[in-house]
Write an enzyme that holds these catalytic residues in place. Structure first.
Site, short mmCIF file in Angstrom:
data_model
loop_
_atom_site.label_atom_id
_atom_site.label_comp_id
_atom_site.label_asym_id
_atom_site.label_seq_id
_atom_site.Cartn_x
_atom_site.Cartn_y
_atom_site.Cartn_z
N HIS A 25 10.83 -22.95 42.39
CA HIS A 25 10.02 -21.85 42.50
C HIS A 25 8.88 -22.01 42.39
CE1 HIS A 25 13.65 -19.41 41.57
NE2 HIS A 25 14.02 -20.44 40.78
N ASN A 27 5.68 -20.55 41.93
CA ASN A 27 5.10 -20.37 40.79
C ASN A 27 5.36 -20.69 39.38
OD1 ASN A 27 2.86 -18.74 42.18
ND2 ASN A 27 4.35 -17.21 42.54
N ASP A 147 14.04 -10.96 43.96
CA ASP A 147 13.92 -10.82 42.63
C ASP A 147 15.11 -9.85 42.13
OD1 ASP A 147 13.68 -10.50 39.83
OD2 ASP A 147 11.45 -10.67 39.94
N GLU A 210 24.22 -18.08 35.64
CA GLU A 210 23.15 -18.77 35.05
C GLU A 210 23.37 -18.35 33.53
OE1 GLU A 210 19.21 -17.95 36.29
OE2 GLU A 210 18.41 -19.40 35.21
#
Ligand code: 6MZ
Length: 354
Positions: A25, A27, A147, A210
């Site tokens: 990812h 950021n 997201d 997850e």
């Protein structure tokens, strides 16, 4: 003022090993040096580096990790920031021996700086282009991220954006990522957007299981099926998943992107030796070692390979095979996969003095 505590770099074998990074990812991947540049650009935010990285021996709940991303996002709100951050991250992966990188990021708009989602994607693509022009020894592709927190409508808009760039970016945009806080929202609401993405030719890399209790969602997402699975921590029956989920993943041969340090520091896995890498690796299922968020979790891909090798007793030969196998799991076009495979063969011959 800033924390200078860095993890120990990996041994040279792991640094020199050519590697493929498929789950990073943008950021979450900022180094201390990049973070310091951002902090000095925006001193009024009063952000310290200790707020944006989790060091050795430290742990956070997954929820706390997502708070960290909110802090980081405050520091990156202009095209200039994104260009710098993306170029730095690509350069650092290259310096760590990564030859092929799939970067992912969630397009954001910031009304106070005039940043739009389209500009956001354009800027990441521009960073990739500039790195290529500067002859960095790394091939980079981009996955546009959805997201899950932002719901079905934004997901659909993001897919349309990704589709536009897939067509216009000279094959830089190759797929779609589904990520974000796994405890928020349900995959069933995002299914139409994911299906649309798949039907228009975008590859799907989806975070799945997850956290525990996502069995039903994972069953549903596997019907697509995705082209790769992020984490998949709780898919298998030993941790509350199910044999039928494992069977589906195996039948469809969907590779897993596995991030050891991220899962241990984020506390979804109790310790390195309990990581589900072993379960899937023993089955002979395609597993790709990745960093997830190398900045937030203070790691590097070479360290992840070393950790896996030392924790699970992998020989050097097995480590080479693992890194080479990742090429086949990438979303690179066939001609590039072939080029990378040849590169691996010659680098391995070189490394063993043949
Ligand atoms: C799920 C994650 C993640 O998109 O702003 N992200 N999503 N699980 C994880 N495990 C720790 N780590 C990162 O990068 C930051 C964003 O990536 C996703 C989250 O949506 C986070 O806000 P970008 O470049």
């Amino acid at each position: 003022m800033f924390s200078t505590r860095m993890e120990k770099p990996a041994d040279s074998f792991y640094r020199q090993l050519p590697k493929v990074e498929l789950h990073a990812h943008l950021n979450g991947s900022l180094s201390v040096a990049t973070m310091e540049k951002l902090i000095s650009r925006k001193p009024h935010l009063n952000i310290q580096h200790s707020m944006t990285a989790i060091h050795k021996g430290q742990r956070r709940t997954l929820d706390e990790c997502f708070q960290v991303f909110k802090v980081i996002h405050q520091l990156i709100d202009t095209e200039e920031d994104i260009l710098m951050v993306a170029k730095d991250v690509i350069g650092e992966f290259a310096a760590d021996g990564v030859k092929y990188l799939e970067l992912r990021s969630t397009p954001r708009e910031e009304t106070h700086t005039g940043l739009t989602k389209r500009k956001y994607v354009e800027t990441v693509i521009e960073a990739i282009r500039q790195c290529k022009q500067e002859d960095l020894d790394i091939e980079v592709r981009f996955l546009v991220a959805v997201d899950r927190r932002n719901g079905p409508q934004v997901a659909m808009e993001t897919v349309k954006l990704a589709e536009d760039f897939m067509v216009s970016s000279d094959d830089v945009v190759v797929g779609l990522d589904l990520s974000g806080d796994p405890t928020v929202g349900h995959g069933k609401d995002l299914l139409p957007a994911l299906l649309k993405a798949k039907n228009c030719g975008l590859k799907l890399a989806l975070h799945m299981s997850e956290v525990p209790s996502q069995k039903e969602e994972s069953e549903l997402l596997l019907t697509l099926p995705p082209d790769r699975i992020g984490h998949g921590t709780f898919l298998h029956p030993e941790v509350g998943g199910s044999q039928s989920l494992v069977d589906k993943v195996r039948e469809r041969n969907v590779p897993l992107e596995l991030c050891l340090t991220s899962n241990v520091k984020g506390q979804s896995v109790p310790s390195y030796d309990k990581h589900h890498f072993l379960y899937w690796y023993k089955l002979g299922h395609p597993c790709v070692l990745c960093t997830d968020d190398k900045g937030v979790f203070s790691t590097e891909l070479s360290q992840e390979y070393q950790l896996a090798a030392t924790t699970f007793g992998l020989s050097r030969e097995a480590v080479w095979t693992l890194s080479q196998q990742a090429i086949g799991c990438s979303f690179a076009p066939d001609h590039l996969k072939e080029k990378l495979r040849q590169r691996w063969v010659s680098l391995q011959a070189q490394a063993s003095g043949r």
